[in-house]
Write a protein that holds these residues in place. Structure first.
Motif, PDB file in Angstrom:
ATOM      1  N   ALA A  80       0.832  -1.200   0.000  1.00 32.29           N
ATOM      2  CA  ALA A  80       0.000   0.000   0.000  1.00 32.29           C
ATOM      3  C   ALA A  80       0.865   1.247   0.000  1.00 32.29           C
ATOM      4  O   ALA A  80       1.949   1.270   0.602  1.00 32.29           O
ATOM      5  CB  ALA A  80      -0.911   0.010   1.220  1.00 32.29           C
ATOM      6  N   LYS A  81       0.375   2.288  -0.685  1.00 34.75           N
ATOM      7  CA  LYS A  81       1.033   3.588  -0.660  1.00 34.75           C
ATOM      8  C   LYS A  81      -0.031   4.673  -0.597  1.00 34.75           C
ATOM      9  O   LYS A  81      -1.090   4.564  -1.229  1.00 34.75           O
ATOM     10  CB  LYS A  81       1.905   3.804  -1.898  1.00 34.75           C
ATOM     11  CG  LYS A  81       3.160   2.933  -1.920  1.00 34.75           C
ATOM     12  CD  LYS A  81       4.189   3.465  -2.903  1.00 34.75           C
ATOM     13  CE  LYS A  81       5.483   2.669  -2.831  1.00 34.75           C
ATOM     14  NZ  LYS A  81       6.572   3.278  -3.632  1.00 34.75           N
ATOM     15  N   ASN A  82       0.276   5.710   0.181  1.00 28.03           N
ATOM     16  CA  ASN A  82      -0.583   6.887   0.199  1.00 28.03           C
ATOM     17  C   ASN A  82      -0.255   7.741  -1.020  1.00 28.03           C
ATOM     18  O   ASN A  82       0.866   8.246  -1.145  1.00 28.03           O
ATOM     19  CB  ASN A  82      -0.374   7.683   1.492  1.00 28.03           C
ATOM     20  CG  ASN A  82      -0.910   6.959   2.700  1.00 28.03           C
ATOM     21  OD1 ASN A  82      -2.059   6.513   2.709  1.00 28.03           O
ATOM     22  ND2 ASN A  82      -0.087   6.804   3.727  1.00 28.03           N
ATOM     23  N   ILE A  83      -1.224   7.856  -1.911  1.00 27.89           N
ATOM     24  CA  ILE A  83      -1.023   8.580  -3.166  1.00 27.89           C
ATOM     25  C   ILE A  83      -1.748   9.914  -3.050  1.00 27.89           C
ATOM     26  O   ILE A  83      -2.961   9.941  -2.764  1.00 27.89           O
ATOM     27  CB  ILE A  83      -1.537   7.761  -4.358  1.00 27.89           C
ATOM     28  CG1 ILE A  83      -0.817   6.407  -4.396  1.00 27.89           C
ATOM     29  CG2 ILE A  83      -1.352   8.513  -5.665  1.00 27.89           C
ATOM     30  CD1 ILE A  83      -1.273   5.489  -5.505  1.00 27.89           C
ATOM     31  N   GLY A  84      -1.017  11.008  -3.282  1.00 34.40           N
ATOM     32  CA  GLY A  84      -1.596  12.322  -3.040  1.00 34.40           C
ATOM     33  C   GLY A  84      -1.354  13.328  -4.141  1.00 34.40           C
ATOM     34  O   GLY A  84      -0.675  13.055  -5.135  1.00 34.40           O
ATOM     35  N   THR A  85      -1.904  14.507  -3.936  1.00 33.81           N
ATOM     36  CA  THR A  85      -1.899  15.550  -4.960  1.00 33.81           C
ATOM     37  C   THR A  85      -0.527  16.177  -5.168  1.00 33.81           C
ATOM     38  O   THR A  85      -0.302  16.824  -6.188  1.00 33.81           O
ATOM     39  CB  THR A  85      -2.903  16.651  -4.597  1.00 33.81           C
ATOM     40  OG1 THR A  85      -2.577  17.179  -3.297  1.00 33.81           O
ATOM     41  CG2 THR A  85      -4.321  16.095  -4.566  1.00 33.81           C
ATOM     42  N   ALA A  86       0.400  16.003  -4.232  1.00 31.26           N
ATOM     43  CA  ALA A  86       1.732  16.608  -4.381  1.00 31.26           C
ATOM     44  C   ALA A  86       2.431  16.106  -5.639  1.00 31.26           C
ATOM     45  O   ALA A  86       3.254  16.818  -6.227  1.00 31.26           O
ATOM     46  CB  ALA A  86       2.592  16.316  -3.149  1.00 31.26           C
ATOM     47  N   THR A  87       2.101  14.875  -6.066  1.00 32.45           N
ATOM     48  CA  THR A  87       2.661  14.314  -7.299  1.00 32.45           C
ATOM     49  C   THR A  87       1.558  14.041  -8.326  1.00 32.45           C
ATOM     50  O   THR A  87       1.706  13.168  -9.177  1.00 32.45           O
ATOM     51  CB  THR A  87       3.435  13.019  -7.014  1.00 32.45           C
ATOM     52  OG1 THR A  87       2.544  12.082  -6.376  1.00 32.45           O
ATOM     53  CG2 THR A  87       4.626  13.276  -6.113  1.00 32.45           C
ATOM     54  N   ASP A  88       0.461  14.773  -8.231  1.00 28.76           N
ATOM     55  CA  ASP A  88      -0.678  14.596  -9.129  1.00 28.76           C
ATOM     56  C   ASP A  88      -1.217  13.164  -9.072  1.00 28.76           C
ATOM     57  O   ASP A  88      -1.576  12.575 -10.090  1.00 28.76           O
ATOM     58  CB  ASP A  88      -0.323  14.964 -10.569  1.00 28.76           C
ATOM     59  CG  ASP A  88      -1.571  15.276 -11.404  1.00 28.76           C
ATOM     60  OD1 ASP A  88      -2.564  15.740 -10.824  1.00 28.76           O
ATOM     61  OD2 ASP A  88      -1.542  15.044 -12.629  1.00 28.76           O
ATOM     62  N   ASN A  89      -1.255  12.613  -7.868  1.00 26.34           N
ATOM     63  CA  ASN A  89      -1.779  11.262  -7.636  1.00 26.34           C
ATOM     64  C   ASN A  89      -1.007  10.185  -8.399  1.00 26.34           C
ATOM     65  O   ASN A  89      -1.581   9.188  -8.833  1.00 26.34           O
ATOM     66  CB  ASN A  89      -3.272  11.178  -7.986  1.00 26.34           C
ATOM     67  CG  ASN A  89      -4.118  12.100  -7.136  1.00 26.34           C
ATOM     68  OD1 ASN A  89      -3.716  12.514  -6.048  1.00 26.34           O
ATOM     69  ND2 ASN A  89      -5.300  12.433  -7.643  1.00 26.34           N
ATOM     70  N   THR A  90       0.289  10.396  -8.561  1.00 23.68           N
ATOM     71  CA  THR A  90       1.132   9.394  -9.217  1.00 23.68           C
ATOM     72  C   THR A  90       2.106   8.812  -8.214  1.00 23.68           C
ATOM     73  O   THR A  90       2.523   9.471  -7.260  1.00 23.68           O
ATOM     74  CB  THR A  90       1.926   9.992 -10.399  1.00 23.68           C
ATOM     75  OG1 THR A  90       2.909  10.912  -9.886  1.00 23.68           O
ATOM     76  CG2 THR A  90       1.013  10.706 -11.367  1.00 23.68           C
TER      77      THR A  90
END
Length: 554
Positions: A80-90
């Motif tokens: 699992a990884k927390n995917i966030g807006t800092a990398t445009d959800n990548t």
């Protein structure tokens, strides 16, 4: 003057990408698997030997690891990884535990904690089962694809171009991997009304942007980089939302490198003064120093988003997204497939026309040293070598320097054949020819950029009579191709201008058609044979047409 404070909210005539997976750098045991998700959340990547079964919408109310533990699918990787807006959800998952040649299925699933707001928890791999193959143990024979110049918006019909044919050919030919040789997106879109150029937008709204992002007479640089990054991300999400491109990326390992259109048309081929004038507009404050700052901040944003969407799933290199570390960023990289060696050149990250007198304008001194060392080392360990040069070593010929005027100046200065780049080109040519001559391994340069296709043998018969060096160019897969009559401008057989003893034999040329390459290598008795198959849609029904060009071997 109004301008959009959040570029992602700008209404577009075309839908934007939500979720996507890209199979990146692959070995027999590992894979760099990139995902872009439609929303920020905790997402799991699950890799199994057979497809997941059961209720993939709800996972029976279980968390992912618990659901997978009940499966008979033989899970290989679950993270699992927390995917966030800092990398445009990548994000990139570094998959381990693979076995050579095996087929693996994968799915991307939301964590139980996000189940209330993500009702269909399996986002990738739900109905259409996604899979890839780990590299086989025996890599004596390779077939791989090469494409460049993806711009489906450049024609009125917004065609996918040759992408449907490319995907099906990769399936039919058991293609092992793909190389995207540059211009995977076009930030500058030739003034298409329904696909506004980011650089035209910046020039038009420059005053309003300066006003909004200034404090005490200084630009707020970190905030502007973040803002410009949203602009670049929007283009990626528009350009990569095409069915056969997505099918290709989600099934076959794909290596990528940028060219100018991921940044700006002709990036690196203007002087600083010429470049600053590109933002000049009537009734705007045309301060060249401010223009120059804005352009450099756009590059910083382009670099960040290029890393997010493309370079992050390539083989790892020393990269920093801090502006002060640009000089030490390495975007070029190498990888091996058995006894076949690959080097991918970066012709944009350190491209600076104003260094041409030093012979370092295209690659820079550090990258040139790396590729020379690689040629010396890899030629002793590999049976065939491939170098990706986004811009061809030879294609247009002497016309490049003769026509260096007006609006095409930057495009021609991009070329290895431009007289200001001869010093750098000749160092690379000598190194490739010497390597092949001394070690007996063929060297094939793969290129794009020019919206047409060509294949040449490159020689210096007096200095390196036994060398086998070739340049195969394929472009464009979906960008509107150069007109058919441009074929008359593609250089014919003859001397290589500015390179003493150099000779280029034209083996094939094509213009007026979308096209792509399949490259074939075979090792028999320790000797490599190499051929390229050029494909393009032709005829009334756009049926697939193939031309095989044998480079070495019988």
């Amino acid at each position: 003057m109004y301008f959009p404070r959040n570029p992602a909210n700008v209404e577009q005539d075309h839908p934007k990408l939500g979720s996507l997976a890209i199979i990146g750098h692959m070995t027999a045991k590992t894979c760099r698997l990139w995902v872009r998700m439609y929303c920020a959340a905790k997402w799991w990547l699950v890799v199994t030997e057979s497809p997941l079964q059961g209720d993939l919408d709800t996972l029976d109310g279980l968390n992912v690891d618990a659901f997978v533990a009940q499966q008979a699918a033989n899970p290989v990787f679950c993270q699992a990884k927390n995917i966030g807006t800092a990398t445009d959800n990548t994000v990139v998952f570094n998959v381990t535990g693979l076995q050579a040649g095996r087929k693996y299925y994968y799915a991307v699933i939301a964590d139980l904690a996000d189940a209330e707001r993500i009702p269909r928890r399996t986002e990738i791999g739900h109905q259409g089962k996604k899979f890839f193959h780990a590299l086989p143990a025996n890599l004596n024979n390779l077939t791989f694809g090469y494409f460049s110049c993806h711009d489906p918006f450049s024609s009125v019909s917004h065609s996918e171009g040759a992408w449907p044919l490319y995907y099906q050919t990769m399936v039919n030919r058991n293609g092992l991997f793909s190389i995207g040789g540059g211009d995977q997106v076009y930030i500058d879109t030739n003034d298409k009304e329904d696909m506004y150029s980011a650089w035209d937008w910046l020039g038009d709204y420059k005053n309003a942007i300066i006003q909004a992002f200034s404090e005490n007479g200084e630009l707020k640089k970190p905030e502007l980089i973040s803002y410009f990054a949203e602009v670049y991300r929007t283009y990626y999400r528009l350009y990569w939302n095409f069915p056969n491109l997505k099918k290709t990326f989600q099934r076959f390992p794909t290596y990528m490198i940028w060219d100018d259109h991921e940044i700006m048309d002709g990036w690196g081929s203007y002087t600083r003064q010429e470049r600053s004038k590109l933002l000049n507009r009537f009734f705007q404050d045309d301060d060249e120093a401010t223009n120059d700052q804005l352009i450099q901040l756009m590059f910083e944003a382009a670099k960040q988003v290029y890393f997010e969407y493309q370079h992050s799933h390539n083989p790892k290199t020393p990269v920093s997204l801090k502006p002060e570390d640009n000089e030490d960023c390495q975007w070029d990289y190498s990888f091996r497939m058995g006894d076949h060696g690959f080097y991918v050149l970066d012709m944009r990250g350190h491209h600076d026309y104003e260094r041409h007198e030093d012979g370092t304008a295209l690659l820079g001194a550090k990258q040139m040293q790396r590729v020379l060392e690689w040629l010396d080392d890899a030629s002793q360990r590999c049976k065939s070598l491939f170098i990706v040069s986004p811009v061809p070593v030879v294609h247009w010929g002497v016309l490049v320097s003769m026509m260096d005027i007006g609006s095409v100046k930057d495009d021609l200065r991009d070329e290895w054949e431009h007289d200001t780049n001869h010093k750098e080109r000749n160092i690379l040519l000598d190194a490739m020819l010497k390597c092949s001559h001394d070690q007996g391994c063929p060297v094939t340069v793969l290129s794009g950029d020019v919206h047409s296709a060509s294949v040449y043998q490159l020689e210096n018969r007096d200095k390196f009579p036994n060398a086998k060096v070739f340049n195969a160019t394929s472009s464009a897969i979906s960008r509107k191709p150069a007109p058919a009559k441009a074929e008359m401008l593609i250089r014919s057989t003859g001397n290589i201008n500015g390179y003493e003893g150099g000779y280029a034999t034209r083996l094939y040329a094509l213009s007026g058609q979308h096209n792509f390459l399949m490259v074939n290598t075979n090792l028999e008795d320790g000797t490599a044979s190499v051929s390229v198959d050029l494909y393009w849609p032709a005829g009334d029904d756009g049926e697939l047409t193939q031309k095989r060009i044998k480079l070495t071997g019988e």
